[in-house]
Write a protein that holds these residues in place. Structure first.
Motif, PDB file in Angstrom:
ATOM      1  N   LEU A 132     -37.237   0.185   5.829  1.00  0.00           N
ATOM      2  CA  LEU A 132     -38.027   1.205   6.541  1.00  0.00           C
ATOM      3  C   LEU A 132     -39.436   0.708   6.825  1.00  0.00           C
ATOM      4  CD1 LEU A 132     -37.230   4.764   5.140  1.00  0.00           C
ATOM      5  CD2 LEU A 132     -37.133   3.965   7.500  1.00  0.00           C
ATOM      6  N   GLU A 133     -40.063   0.067   5.850  1.00  0.00           N
ATOM      7  CA  GLU A 133     -41.420  -0.422   6.069  1.00  0.00           C
ATOM      8  C   GLU A 133     -41.464  -1.452   7.185  1.00  0.00           C
ATOM      9  OE1 GLU A 133     -42.800  -1.826   2.337  1.00  0.00           O
ATOM     10  OE2 GLU A 133     -43.252   0.172   1.533  1.00  0.00           O
ATOM     11  N   LYS A 134     -40.458  -2.367   7.220  1.00  0.00           N
ATOM     12  CA  LYS A 134     -40.432  -3.363   8.290  1.00  0.00           C
ATOM     13  C   LYS A 134     -40.167  -2.705   9.647  1.00  0.00           C
ATOM     14  CE  LYS A 134     -39.032  -7.371   5.546  1.00  0.00           C
ATOM     15  NZ  LYS A 134     -40.245  -8.167   5.841  1.00  0.00           N
ATOM     16  N   LEU A 135     -39.251  -1.739   9.687  1.00  0.00           N
ATOM     17  CA  LEU A 135     -38.956  -1.076  10.953  1.00  0.00           C
ATOM     18  C   LEU A 135     -40.169  -0.284  11.455  1.00  0.00           C
ATOM     19  CD1 LEU A 135     -35.325   0.233  10.252  1.00  0.00           C
ATOM     20  CD2 LEU A 135     -35.979  -1.609  11.811  1.00  0.00           C
ATOM     21  N   ILE A 136     -40.865   0.364  10.546  1.00  0.00           N
ATOM     22  CA  ILE A 136     -42.052   1.140  10.948  1.00  0.00           C
ATOM     23  C   ILE A 136     -43.138   0.232  11.474  1.00  0.00           C
ATOM     24  CG2 ILE A 136     -43.910   2.600  10.060  1.00  0.00           C
ATOM     25  CD1 ILE A 136     -41.823   3.798   8.122  1.00  0.00           C
ATOM     26  N   SER A 137     -43.343  -0.908  10.783  1.00  0.00           N
ATOM     27  CA  SER A 137     -44.387  -1.833  11.253  1.00  0.00           C
ATOM     28  C   SER A 137     -43.996  -2.514  12.552  1.00  0.00           C
ATOM     29  CB  SER A 137     -44.663  -2.874  10.180  1.00  0.00           C
ATOM     30  OG  SER A 137     -43.496  -3.652   9.934  1.00  0.00           O
ATOM     31  N   ASP A 138     -42.687  -2.757  12.757  1.00  0.00           N
ATOM     32  CA  ASP A 138     -42.223  -3.421  13.979  1.00  0.00           C
ATOM     33  C   ASP A 138     -42.148  -2.450  15.146  1.00  0.00           C
ATOM     34  OD1 ASP A 138     -41.115  -5.648  15.457  1.00  0.00           O
ATOM     35  OD2 ASP A 138     -39.186  -4.632  15.285  1.00  0.00           O
ATOM     36  N   GLY A 139     -41.715  -1.250  14.868  1.00  0.00           N
ATOM     37  CA  GLY A 139     -41.635  -0.232  15.912  1.00  0.00           C
ATOM     38  C   GLY A 139     -40.318  -0.190  16.640  1.00  0.00           C
ATOM     39  N   ARG A 140     -39.506  -1.217  16.558  1.00  0.00           N
ATOM     40  CA  ARG A 140     -38.202  -1.222  17.226  1.00  0.00           C
ATOM     41  C   ARG A 140     -37.167  -0.675  16.245  1.00  0.00           C
ATOM     42  NH1 ARG A 140     -37.441  -7.300  18.846  1.00  0.00           N
ATOM     43  NH2 ARG A 140     -38.374  -7.507  16.765  1.00  0.00           N
ATOM     44  N   ILE A 141     -36.695   0.511  16.526  1.00  0.00           N
ATOM     45  CA  ILE A 141     -35.750   1.169  15.624  1.00  0.00           C
ATOM     46  C   ILE A 141     -34.507   1.548  16.412  1.00  0.00           C
ATOM     47  CG2 ILE A 141     -35.392   3.054  13.995  1.00  0.00           C
ATOM     48  CD1 ILE A 141     -38.399   3.263  13.688  1.00  0.00           C
ATOM     49  N   HIS A 142     -33.414   0.829  16.165  1.00  0.00           N
ATOM     50  CA  HIS A 142     -32.117   1.145  16.754  1.00  0.00           C
ATOM     51  C   HIS A 142     -31.057   0.545  15.832  1.00  0.00           C
ATOM     52  CE1 HIS A 142     -32.010  -3.038  18.254  1.00  0.00           C
ATOM     53  NE2 HIS A 142     -33.273  -2.814  18.641  1.00  0.00           N
ATOM     54  N   PRO A 143     -29.795   0.958  15.945  1.00  0.00           N
ATOM     55  CA  PRO A 143     -28.768   0.536  14.967  1.00  0.00           C
ATOM     56  C   PRO A 143     -28.650  -0.972  14.800  1.00  0.00           C
ATOM     57  CG  PRO A 143     -27.944   2.360  16.261  1.00  0.00           C
ATOM     58  CD  PRO A 143     -29.274   1.990  16.863  1.00  0.00           C
ATOM     59  N   ALA A 144     -28.681  -1.754  15.864  1.00  0.00           N
ATOM     60  CA  ALA A 144     -28.542  -3.199  15.729  1.00  0.00           C
ATOM     61  C   ALA A 144     -29.721  -3.780  14.960  1.00  0.00           C
ATOM     62  CB  ALA A 144     -28.430  -3.847  17.103  1.00  0.00           C
ATOM     63  N   ARG A 145     -30.936  -3.320  15.305  1.00  0.00           N
ATOM     64  CA  ARG A 145     -32.121  -3.794  14.603  1.00  0.00           C
ATOM     65  C   ARG A 145     -32.104  -3.362  13.136  1.00  0.00           C
ATOM     66  NH1 ARG A 145     -35.774  -7.720  14.197  1.00  0.00           N
ATOM     67  NH2 ARG A 145     -37.789  -6.955  13.428  1.00  0.00           N
ATOM     68  N   ILE A 146     -31.578  -2.194  12.893  1.00  0.00           N
ATOM     69  CA  ILE A 146     -31.492  -1.712  11.501  1.00  0.00           C
ATOM     70  C   ILE A 146     -30.587  -2.621  10.676  1.00  0.00           C
ATOM     71  CG2 ILE A 146     -30.600   0.161  10.064  1.00  0.00           C
ATOM     72  CD1 ILE A 146     -31.628   2.100  12.199  1.00  0.00           C
ATOM     73  N   GLU A 147     -29.411  -2.953  11.194  1.00  0.00           N
ATOM     74  CA  GLU A 147     -28.486  -3.817  10.458  1.00  0.00           C
ATOM     75  C   GLU A 147     -29.088  -5.195  10.216  1.00  0.00           C
ATOM     76  OE1 GLU A 147     -24.858  -3.917  12.567  1.00  0.00           O
ATOM     77  OE2 GLU A 147     -24.341  -1.805  12.184  1.00  0.00           O
ATOM     78  N   GLU A 148     -29.757  -5.736  11.236  1.00  0.00           N
ATOM     79  CA  GLU A 148     -30.393  -7.051  11.095  1.00  0.00           C
ATOM     80  C   GLU A 148     -31.495  -7.013  10.035  1.00  0.00           C
ATOM     81  OE1 GLU A 148     -33.106 -10.089  13.833  1.00  0.00           O
ATOM     82  OE2 GLU A 148     -32.006  -8.437  14.755  1.00  0.00           O
ATOM     83  N   THR A 149     -32.303  -5.965  10.071  1.00  0.00           N
ATOM     84  CA  THR A 149     -33.395  -5.857   9.097  1.00  0.00           C
ATOM     85  C   THR A 149     -32.860  -5.654   7.677  1.00  0.00           C
ATOM     86  OG1 THR A 149     -34.744  -4.850  10.839  1.00  0.00           O
ATOM     87  CG2 THR A 149     -35.529  -4.650   8.577  1.00  0.00           C
ATOM     88  N   VAL A 150     -31.779  -4.872   7.533  1.00  0.00           N
ATOM     89  CA  VAL A 150     -31.179  -4.654   6.206  1.00  0.00           C
ATOM     90  C   VAL A 150     -30.684  -5.969   5.616  1.00  0.00           C
ATOM     91  CG1 VAL A 150     -29.234  -3.605   4.994  1.00  0.00           C
ATOM     92  CG2 VAL A 150     -30.601  -2.232   6.552  1.00  0.00           C
ATOM     93  N   ASP A 151     -30.012  -6.794   6.444  1.00  0.00           N
ATOM     94  CA  ASP A 151     -29.533  -8.085   5.951  1.00  0.00           C
ATOM     95  C   ASP A 151     -30.699  -8.978   5.537  1.00  0.00           C
ATOM     96  OD1 ASP A 151     -26.935  -7.350   6.392  1.00  0.00           O
ATOM     97  OD2 ASP A 151     -26.825  -8.244   8.391  1.00  0.00           O
ATOM     98  N   LYS A 152     -31.752  -8.975   6.328  1.00  0.00           N
ATOM     99  CA  LYS A 152     -32.919  -9.786   6.002  1.00  0.00           C
ATOM    100  C   LYS A 152     -33.579  -9.306   4.712  1.00  0.00           C
ATOM    101  CE  LYS A 152     -37.270 -11.449   7.996  1.00  0.00           C
ATOM    102  NZ  LYS A 152     -38.176 -11.386   9.162  1.00  0.00           N
ATOM    103  N   THR A 161     -25.775   4.261   6.256  1.00  0.00           N
ATOM    104  CA  THR A 161     -24.527   3.498   6.113  1.00  0.00           C
ATOM    105  C   THR A 161     -24.796   2.072   5.651  1.00  0.00           C
ATOM    106  OG1 THR A 161     -23.505   4.829   7.862  1.00  0.00           O
ATOM    107  CG2 THR A 161     -22.458   2.735   7.309  1.00  0.00           C
ATOM    108  N   ALA A 162     -25.821   1.439   6.192  1.00  0.00           N
ATOM    109  CA  ALA A 162     -26.105   0.043   5.867  1.00  0.00           C
ATOM    110  C   ALA A 162     -26.672  -0.124   4.465  1.00  0.00           C
ATOM    111  CB  ALA A 162     -27.073  -0.548   6.888  1.00  0.00           C
ATOM    112  N   THR A 163     -27.436   0.861   3.990  1.00  0.00           N
ATOM    113  CA  THR A 163     -28.094   0.720   2.681  1.00  0.00           C
ATOM    114  C   THR A 163     -27.424   1.505   1.575  1.00  0.00           C
ATOM    115  OG1 THR A 163     -29.584   2.562   3.199  1.00  0.00           O
ATOM    116  CG2 THR A 163     -30.308   0.341   3.803  1.00  0.00           C
TER     117      THR A 163
END
Length: 519
Positions: free
Chosen positions: A269-289, A237-239
């Protein structure tokens, strides 16, 4: 004593007064006489002057009368002489007019005589023409009887033969002109394009519409999917990108026709995989970044492209749009790399032709600028590119080159032809672009349909990946002269109706076969 003195004084005074009065009277009398004498002399002098003046005036009058009479006599003599001269001139003119009238009368008589002779000759000629026409009609009737053809049939036969001769001559002229023009143009274009290609050797790599993100382990797939698929739904949804998680080990496939969205999803995806924290709020924040980072990356890519080409004064918004082309592909070819190559090729060819090199590079770099927004704005990338160029006040020559680089409008400037050639070279290089099977088959079918639409064509075959079409014609319907005209007409129709890279060879074949069986 006193009284006598008084009287004496009085008497003396009286005497003095009387003596003074007498003296005054005597003086007045003297002065009056003197004045009367002077007046008399003045009047006498005046009368004398008047008499002299009258005498002088009478003398002048007599002299003036004499002079006037002399002048009048002279004027009369001159007038008499002029009248005499004019009378003589009139006499001479009258004699000349009489001579001219006599000459005109003689010429008129001669002309009348000639007219009479001409009338007689005309009557004789008309009579002879009538006689000739009667002879011609009798001969024509005899010829028609001998030939077994009417005059209309004979005329039509001659016209048909003339058409055949003209068709042959026209075909020969067309073939000669085409051969000469093609030889000259091919030689010049070959040298120019060879130099441009040699000086701009570039590698090509096809890009697909999918990206593969490696995973450290297959366990990460479950974490990306999340409980009941909430993480993958949030990410899609975000991307706006489809995530394909299949049996491929340690890999996730991202699929999207928008390369910008696909790149944002890959970075996320690469940032989420390297960070390890994967949940909807973190996904939206990472997408904006990642979206902000990608915008900076596109800006840097656009600035780098402008610097590589050596341009100045490009609007910052246009620079950002150029950066977006870094993540845009056309038939697998990266559009920014393609635009840079077209800019280099245009500059090289413009230098060889003596054109403005900077303007050619600018037109080549911006010719596909509309592809940066064709996913967001309705319309072709050409119309979008033209609107962008007009919005940011580009040179009219550059706008025309953008508008004409695919032949949508007729190219009217050397710069437009240079950009067209550079675009075709970059797109037609081996390995530069790839074509999907459906569009490839459709193009071949369209090519064969155009060839088969002409009368006299028996069959046609598109070969060499659509670079050549071989057309078999019916030998009884198409002769050798019309073969050249048919090939020219088919090539013109292909140019008008098809879009294709490079060039297509039209090969028309007329074959006559004689078959006999030995028994």
């Amino acid at each position: 004593m006193t009284l006598p003195i008084v009287w004496a004084v009085l008497i003396a005074l009286v005497c003095a007064a009387v003596a003074g009065a007498a003296c005054f009277y005597a003086g007045m009398t003297y002065r009056r006489k003197t004045a009367e004498q002077k007046i008399g002399s003045a009047e006498e002098e005046a009368r004398r002057l008047v008499n002299d003046a009258v005498k002088a005036a009478q003398q002048k009058r007599k002299e003036a009368l004499v002079e006037a009479k002399d002048a009048a006599l002279q004027m009369k003599a001159e007038a008499d002489k002029e009248i005499k001269d004019r009378r003589n001139e009139l006499s001479r003119q009258e004699r000349r007019l009489d001579q001219k009238e006599e000459t005109i009368d003689r010429k008129t008589a001669a002309i009348e005589q000639k007219e009479e002779d001409l009338r007689k000759r005309t009557e004789l000629a008309n009579a002879r023409l009538a006689e000739v026409e009667q002879i011609r009609v009798r001969q024509l009737e005899r010829l028609e009887a001998i030939a077994g053809l009417s005059s209309e049939d004979a005329k039509q036969l001659l016209l048909n033969r003339l058409d055949e001769q003209l068709a042959h001559e026209k075909a020969m002229h067309i073939a000669a002109y085409e051969a000469q023009t093609k030889d000259e143009a091919d030689t010049m274009a070959r040298e120019l394009i060879t130099q441009a290609i040699a000086r701009c050797a570039a590698d090509h790599s096809s890009e697909a519409t999918v990206s593969v993100v490696p995973l450290p382990s297959d366990e990460m797939k479950g974490r990306i999917i999340g409980r009941e698929g909430r993480n993958i739904r949030a990410l899609e949804t975000a991307t706006g990108v489809d995530l394909i998680i299949d049996d491929t080990p340690e890999a996730i496939t991202l699929s999207s026709f928008d390369p910008v969205r696909r790149e944002i999803a890959r970075m996320t995806l690469e940032k989420l995989i390297s960070d390890g924290r994967i949940h909807p709020a973190r996904i939206e924040e990472t997408v904006d970044k990642c979206r902000r980072e990608l915008e900076l990356t596109m800006k840097r890519e656009g600035e780098k492209a402008v610097m590589d080409v050596g341009l100045h004064g490009v609007h910052p918004d246009v620079v950002k749009l150029l950066g977006r082309l870094r993540f845009r592909t056309s038939y697998g070819q990266n559009v920014l790399n393609h635009s840079l190559e077209v800019a280099y090729l245009s500059g090289v060819m413009a230098a060889e032709l003596g054109l403005n090199v900077t303007q050619a590079k600018r037109a080549g770099l911006l010719h596909d600028i509309g592809k940066a927004l064709d996913h967001e704005i309705e319309g072709s990338h050409i119309s979008i590119g033209v609107d962008i160029a007009k919005k940011y006040k580009e040179n009219p020559a550059i706008i025309h080159a953008i508008e004409a680089h695919h032949g949508d409008v007729e190219a009217k400037t050397p710069l437009a032809f240079v950009v067209m050639a550079a675009d075709a070279i970059s797109a037609a290089r081996p390995g530069a672009r790839r074509e999907n099977l459906e569009s490839y088959i459709k193009r071949l079918e369209s090519l064969e349909e155009i060839a088969n639409s002409f009368e006299g064509v028996e069959t046609s075959y598109a070969i060499q990946a659509g670079r050549e079409i071989r057309i078999m014609v019916k030998p009884e319907a198409i002769d050798d002269d019309h073969l050249i005209l048919l090939a020219h007409a088919i090539s013109c129709k292909i140019e008008d109706e098809l879009d294709y890279p490079g060039q297509i060879k039209v090969n028309v074949i007329r074959e006559s076969r004689a078959v006999e069986y030995a028994k």
